[in-house]
Design an enzyme around this catalytic site. Structure first.
Site, PDB file in Angstrom:
ATOM      1  N   HIS A  62       0.838  -1.205   0.000  1.00  0.00           N
ATOM      2  CA  HIS A  62       0.000   0.000   0.000  1.00  0.00           C
ATOM      3  C   HIS A  62       0.870   1.251   0.000  1.00  0.00           C
ATOM      4  CE1 HIS A  62      -3.382   2.446   2.147  1.00  0.00           C
ATOM      5  NE2 HIS A  62      -3.370   2.664   0.849  1.00  0.00           N
ATOM      6  N   GLU A  65       2.166   1.868  -3.471  1.00  0.00           N
ATOM      7  CA  GLU A  65       1.108   2.444  -4.320  1.00  0.00           C
ATOM      8  C   GLU A  65       1.055   3.961  -4.145  1.00  0.00           C
ATOM      9  OE1 GLU A  65      -3.209   3.642  -3.580  1.00  0.00           O
ATOM     10  OE2 GLU A  65      -3.063   1.491  -3.178  1.00  0.00           O
ATOM     11  N   GLU A 143      -4.341   7.746   7.455  1.00  0.00           N
ATOM     12  CA  GLU A 143      -5.316   6.786   6.921  1.00  0.00           C
ATOM     13  C   GLU A 143      -5.549   5.654   7.909  1.00  0.00           C
ATOM     14  OE1 GLU A 143      -4.979   5.030   3.124  1.00  0.00           O
ATOM     15  OE2 GLU A 143      -4.597   6.922   2.088  1.00  0.00           O
TER      16      GLU A 143
END
EC number: 3.4.24.-
Length: 829
Positions: A62, A65, A143
């Site tokens: 992640h 990304e 997040e």
């Protein structure tokens, strides 16, 4: 070494495979030519995800990304894919899954090559500086904090609690400040190795979809796909068993929510289509099915069947039931009926009627899909039906779900009937009898009465000519303006009553939406025009005179998990909720509400025959047609603050700055200003200040007024601090705009003007623009006038608009989850 490619090309009614297919050495490319599309899309799918990273570094996939969007030497972040797509009015995103990572975007055809070039460049040549890594890790940490506080996300993660502890679904993969140990050389080596091993052509699928000829799409793929590093396809490590207890199913019960999970192993090829086929009929609410029987026995309100996970022959099927009570016997009865239904379904001979229906469903979804949806579908190699391999997989799935045959059934189970909107349209009925007449009086009804009602309805429903009639996509919006508040919970109950109709309509290619906006109720239809009259007729019947069972049903009390705070604010911003009447809903109250309601509407891109059918259908419309409902909202002043109750959590704030006047010249200036704001606002508040991941700015319209909307959700900064950061950004905005060179101005201005051309303007965006123009009282040539105003803009005009924005010349509305901070803000009434 550059990548070589192999091809899968598809266009309507034709699929051809090129002969040079070497999946172990080449980039796989899927091309779809769809002439009706107005935009182009690309999806690049990498066969590597969260479960493929070293155990020592959870969250690495992640994290990578995120890093890939931070620019390259050739395209720094302000010129990278995200900034480019925003400037062109497109959309983009990325998603890290368990075993794959997707990058996808959609753009006008004229800008598509530039987007594809940037996508391939950022995946092949990422910068990944340590400074960028530190900043982006803090974004990921924000997040993670939001994810850990999000009830929906935590409930979803808890679904895996019954699985084998060693399965990667049970592990932590989000990544945060502590799992991403940037100073550690081992972490940096793992990051570089993961990118080197997986971000190469042998591990990728590139899917393009658009209106261009296949030859043009192929040339684009060859030109930009060849810059990806070449490599061999790597077999991803197979996971351990989902469950090791021998029992391949478990349940979770929380209040009136029942979750049943089924672990499936050693499934053959075609399992994804097989499970989707099963879920389609399992959750059908048609008579004779499982959900209908659960509702009839007052055991459950709803059933949702989902494939949560699928890889290497494993699958995890999730059934979610909204129970009607907390009685201890309810879950047992639900499982017993599920067992019966599975036994009945398994006993069918190859499901020929349902397989035929399923093919039609898939074809219809392809017909109405956007370019982005098509490219993502193709990248997953989604099946267009249930072929022989899928049929074999379905039998294996059912054998694992229902190992023993059911010999006796307590209910007369039936397969769901065909969707009435898929094969043919239903002729809208002619006008019925006048109230008080019987069938014997039918001949006494005058044509003048029919024509009089029809004229009123026709004048209240206008058909825009901004886009040509399109048999592949049209839109209709109907609005009721209520004279008094609705009885408590009535809108929500009416919305639930439309669930089955919405599902049927969606399968037939029509999105049916029933929502509220302030004192208005809105009914929207979007998609293929041919089923619309029949869908609308059923919707009006359900809303105007619900069946007796509607009033007898027990309301669902199983509350939905709360949205993320910023999404709650956005929902409230759009719907502008009003307090309900304390009165209880009943048939008399509903009829009184309709009797005093007035309505109007707008249709777009509707063929003439459909317009005629809709006009006949609208004779069933409750309320009084009124072509004078649209009165422009006067420009506001001052700074109004609204605190959204019940949205505690991370600090979140929306600021809406309306354009100071209703002139199209001012609107054009603010639209270009909004486009120029997006990237620097995101860069300043999200990247540099690291306020959080929920940071955005956009042009929005509400109640016919255009304005700029700024949004921030932060785990650390208070609402007052967020306000200060936005104010500082706006303070320096005119200076930033003055520093732009002439080519940058021209590029942004041209891109914005091109977005309003009918040939490239997506239907949903066009409908929203025209509906808001109707509310604002603009003329029917709103779009070309606005485009002309944009083309006439100068930098001085836009910089002056930035000064107006800084001074809140048109007023400002704040929506937050914290109380009003005081002067200059006033609590909204």
């Amino acid at each position: 070494m550059s990548a070589s490619l192999f091809w899968k090309c598809s266009c309507p009614r034709r699929i051809t495979l090129c002969p040079h297919w070497r999946p172990c050495q080449r980039l796989r490319v899927s091309l779809r030519h769809a002439p009706h599309l107005k935009r182009c899309a690309a999806t690049l799918r990498v066969a590597a995800g969260s479960h493929d990273v070293p155990l020592a570094w959870p969250g690495l996939a992640h994290f990578l990304e995120h890093l890939l969007f931070l620019g390259t030497e050739r395209f720094p972040v302000e010129q990278g894919l995200m900034a480019y797509v925003r400037a062109q009015g497109g959309q983009l995103n990325a998603r890290t899954c368990e075993r794959a990572t997707e990058f996808f975007f959609e753009l006008p055809a004229s800008a598509f090559a530039g987007g594809l070039e940037r996508l391939c460049e950022m995946l092949a040549q990422p910068r990944m500086s340590l400074e960028d890594q530190h900043r982006e890790r803090e974004v990921l940490h924000a997040e993670f904090i939001a994810w850990s506080r999000d009830a929906t996300a935590q409930r979803q993660f808890a679904l895996f609690d019954g699985l084998h502890a060693a399965h990667p679904l049970r592990a932590f993969h989000a990544g945060n400040r502590y799992s991403l140990n940037l100073p550690n050389n081992a972490f940096q080596q793992a990051l570089q190795q993961f990118h080197r091993e997986y971000y190469q052509a042998g591990q990728m699928v590139l899917s393009l979809a658009g209106p261009q000829p296949l030859e043009e799409l192929r040339a684009l793929a060859e030109r930009y796909g060849s810059c990806l590093p070449s490599g061999q396809h790597l077999e991803q490590t197979a996971p351990p068993a989902l469950m090791t207890t021998g029992n391949q199913t478990y349940q979770q019960l929380s209040g009136q929510r029942l979750d049943l999970l089924f672990a499936l192993e050693r499934l053959p090829a075609g399992a994804t289509a097989a499970v989707d086929f099963l879920c389609t009929w399992l959750q059908s609410a048609k008579p004779g099915g499982l959900l209908a029987e659960l509702q009839q026995r007052q055991l459950a309100h709803s059933l949702k069947a989902t494939l949560l996970y699928e890889f290497a022959g494993q699958a995890l099927l999730h059934l979610e039931f909204d129970l009607t009570s907390v009685a201890a016997s309810a879950p047992v009865q639900v499982r017993e009926l599920l067992t019966e239904w599975l036994g009945f379904f398994s006993a069918q001979a190859d499901w020929a009627p349902l397989r035929e229906e399923y093919v039609l469903l898939q074809q219809r979804q392809i017909e109405v899909a956007s370019a982005l949806e098509l490219s993502r579908r193709d990248s997953r190699q989604a099946a267009d039906g249930l072929d022989e391999s899928g049929l074999a997989a379905l039998k294996q799935v059912l054998k694992q779900l229902q190992p023993q045959a059911v010999e006796h059934f307590s209910h007369d189970w039936r397969l769901p009937p065909a969707n009435p909107f898929l094969r043919s349209t239903i002729e809208a009925p002619r006008a019925g009898l006048i109230r008080g007449q019987t069938s014997a009086h039918r001949g006494l009804r005058t044509f003048a009465q029919d024509r009089s009602r029809g004229r009123k309805e026709s004048s209240a429903l206008s058909f825009s000519q901004a886009l040509p009639a399109d048999p592949s996509g049209s839109a209709l919006t109907l609005r009721w303006q209520l004279a008094s508040p609705a009885p408590m919970g009535l809108h929500a109950r009416l919305l639930r009553s439309l669930a089955t109709l919405r599902d049927d309509a969606r399968q037939a290619g029509v999105e049916l939406i029933f929502t509220s906006c302030g004192k208005d109720w809105l009914l929207k239809l979007h998609g293929l025009p041919s089923p619309m009259p029949a869908v609308l007729l059923q919707a009006l019947k359900a809303l105007g005179r619900p069946a007796e069972s509607f009033w007898q049903e027990q309301a669902s009390v199983n509350a939905e998990a709360p949205l993320l705070t910023i999404r709650q604010l956005l929902k409230a911003f759009s719907e502008q909720p009003q307090p309900d009447s304390p009165a209880q809903p009943d048939p008399e109250a509903l009829q009184a509400l309709w009797a005093s309601a007035r309505w109007d509407g707008l249709g777009l891109a509707l063929p003439a025959a459909i317009q005629e059918a809709l006009s006949r259908t609208l004779q069933q419309m409750p309320g009084t047609a009124d072509a004078t409902l649209c009165r422009p909202v006067p420009a506001g002043t001052g700074q109004q603050w609204q605190n959204l109750p019940g949205s505690a959590g991370e600090h979140a704030l929306l600021l809406f700055y309306p354009v100071p006047s209703a002139s199209l010249a001012d609107e054009a200036a603010w639209r270009l200003l909004g486009q120029l704001c997006q990237t620097p606002f995101y860069q300043r508040l999200r990247v540099e200040l690291q306020l959080g991941y929920g940071v955005f700015s956009a042009v929005r319209q509400r109640n016919g007024r255009t304005g700029l909307l700024f949004g921030v959700q932060s785990p650390g900064a208070t609402v007052t601090e967020i306000l200060q950061h936005i104010a500082q950004f706006l303070e320096h905005l005119p200076e930033q705009l003055q520093a732009l060179d002439e080519p940058s101005w021209n590029d942004q201005q041209q891109a914005l003007a091109q977005q309003l051309q009918p040939a490239t303007l997506p239907l949903d965006q066009a409908m929203e623009l025209l509906w808001q123009a109707k509310l604002a009282g603009h003329s029917s040539d709103y779009l070309p006038q606005l485009q002309g105003c944009i083309e006439a803009l100068t930098p001085a005009i836009v910089i002056q608009a930035a000064r107006q924005l800084r001074e809140a010349a048109g007023g400002c509305s704040a929506l937050a989850n914290r109380p009003c901070p005081g002067t200059p803000w006033q609590v909204a009434e």
